[in-house]
Design a protein around this motif. Structure first.
Motif, PDB file in Angstrom:
ATOM      1  N   LYS A 292       5.493 -69.971 -24.472  1.00 36.25           N
ATOM      2  CA  LYS A 292       6.068 -69.935 -25.826  1.00 36.25           C
ATOM      3  C   LYS A 292       7.593 -69.851 -25.821  1.00 36.25           C
ATOM      4  N   GLY A 293       8.164 -69.746 -24.630  1.00 41.47           N
ATOM      5  CA  GLY A 293       9.615 -69.658 -24.530  1.00 41.47           C
ATOM      6  C   GLY A 293      10.158 -68.260 -24.785  1.00 41.47           C
ATOM      7  N   GLU A 294       9.293 -67.255 -24.731  1.00 47.26           N
ATOM      8  CA  GLU A 294       9.729 -65.880 -24.954  1.00 47.26           C
ATOM      9  C   GLU A 294      10.301 -65.291 -23.667  1.00 47.26           C
ATOM     10  N   LYS A 295      11.137 -64.265 -23.812  1.00 49.68           N
ATOM     11  CA  LYS A 295      11.838 -63.696 -22.657  1.00 49.68           C
ATOM     12  C   LYS A 295      11.349 -62.304 -22.276  1.00 49.68           C
TER      13      LYS A 295
END
Length: 355
Positions: A292-295
């Motif tokens: 999801k492109g979360e960090k």
């Protein structure tokens, strides 16, 4: 479900072995490579677990663009440098607890990850387990009334493991065992702590062997946490209320939760669902976040990792426990590389202390 992802493992101790074995049984995840300070150890590990690539060094692993996530299973003293190397090379990171040796290191790592836009999270595995949702649901249902106190303990006879007693490797019970009790309190009672008191027994080498920690919350609740590396405990967490209490078996790997009423009669009991090892939950969470492109992972947010690290710093300050690499007059790398190599294959593992 996320697309096929590849993991690289840094370290070849027992914890790394459990992760490799877990990943073999997971869907859409495979263990692509393993790195060690010793090429021989990496090759042996790769052969044992059917891993495709055995890197000759940590640096060589960084050159492999096929890796989606690096799992770090090295001693506490090495987490900072290992994560820094990964993040500077754009590698996403799942790092074993304790995240770093102290809060200053954690702050620097999280700042670097934000700067580089790299995913990083702490492998505090109980945070990711579905059983946690069950436990919190029961607690929040009001079945025991408004909780007023909790106790939690974790004790194992692991004082013979060098990594636990060696200050240069970030030894002591706190970063290995106490971190679980602190996280348990945080998961159940939150973070509004007004005061923290503690007592500690030190080893001959100057690190903490046994400790008792009391947390006082702003709303009057209290958490009493005990841990030791000198003996066995029942590993229980108990939450007390005016209508009864909730007992959680094994705060280190939730086995069951039982509710008792005001007459001390068990009125509800739930066992944990079957799992591969329990490691799979943190891996799935990481891969979904990366997809999801979360960090960071919502189960173990950076703010919580940092808050717990600051708690442990405060506790060590109360006890006078300072690691050699934290002193300005000591070379931070003195003896650490040699010691790390000596203990890499016997590093304390959650599987050593969960059963």
């Amino acid at each position: 479900m996320f697309k096929q992802k590849r993991i690289g493992i840094m370290g070849t101790g027992k914890m790394a072995g459990v992760m490799a074995d877990t990943v073999k049984k997971m869907k859409n995840v495979k263990c692509h490579g393993v790195a060690s300070r010793s090429e021989e150890r990496a090759q042996k590990f790769a052969g044992e677990f059917g891993i495709k690539v055995a890197y000759t060094s940590y640096e060589e692993m960084m050159l492999d663009d096929k890796i989606d996530l690096v799992y770090i299973a090295t001693p506490h003293s090495e987490h900072y440098d290992n994560m820094k190397l990964c993040i500077e090379n754009g590698k996403n990171v799942l790092c074993e607890k304790a995240f770093t040796a102290n809060a200053k290191q954690a702050e620097e790592i999280l700042a670097l990850a934000a700067e580089k836009g790299v995913f990083v999270t702490e492998a505090m595995w109980v945070r990711y387990m579905p059983m946690l949702t069950t436990i919190k649901g029961i607690l929040n249902s009001g079945i025991i009334g408004e909780p007023v106190m909790l106790t939690a303990n974790l004790g194992y006879l692991v004082s013979g493991k060098r990594r636990l007693t060696e200050p240069a490797l970030g030894g002591g019970a706190l970063l290995d065992l106490g971190v679980y009790t602190l996280n348990f309190a945080a998961m159940m009672f939150g973070r509004e702590i007004e005061r923290m008191e503690s007592s500690c027994v030190l080893t001959d080498t100057g690190v903490d062997a046994s400790e008792s920690i009391t947390l006082m919350y702003r709303d009057g609740r209290m958490a009493v946490l005990n841990c030791t590396m000198n003996g066995l405990s029942d590993r229980r967490g108990v939450i007390y209320g005016p209508k009864g209490y909730i007992a959680i078996e094994n705060i280190n790997n939730f086995a069951s939760v039982t509710v008792y009423d005001a007459n001390y009669k068990a009125v509800r009991s739930v066992k944990a669902p079957k799992q591969i090892t329990g490691y799979e939950y943190e891996v799935y969470s990481c891969m979904e976040a990366i997809e999801k492109g979360e960090k960071e992972c919502w189960e173990m947010p950076h703010a919580e990792t940092l808050r717990i690290m600051k708690q442990m710093d405060e506790l060590r300050a109360q006890w006078g426990v300072v690691f050699p690499f934290e002193r300005e007059d000591v070379d931070p790398k003195e003896n650490v590389e040699v010691l790390t190599g000596e203990v890499e294959d016997t590093i304390l593992d959650d599987t050593d202390i969960q059963a």
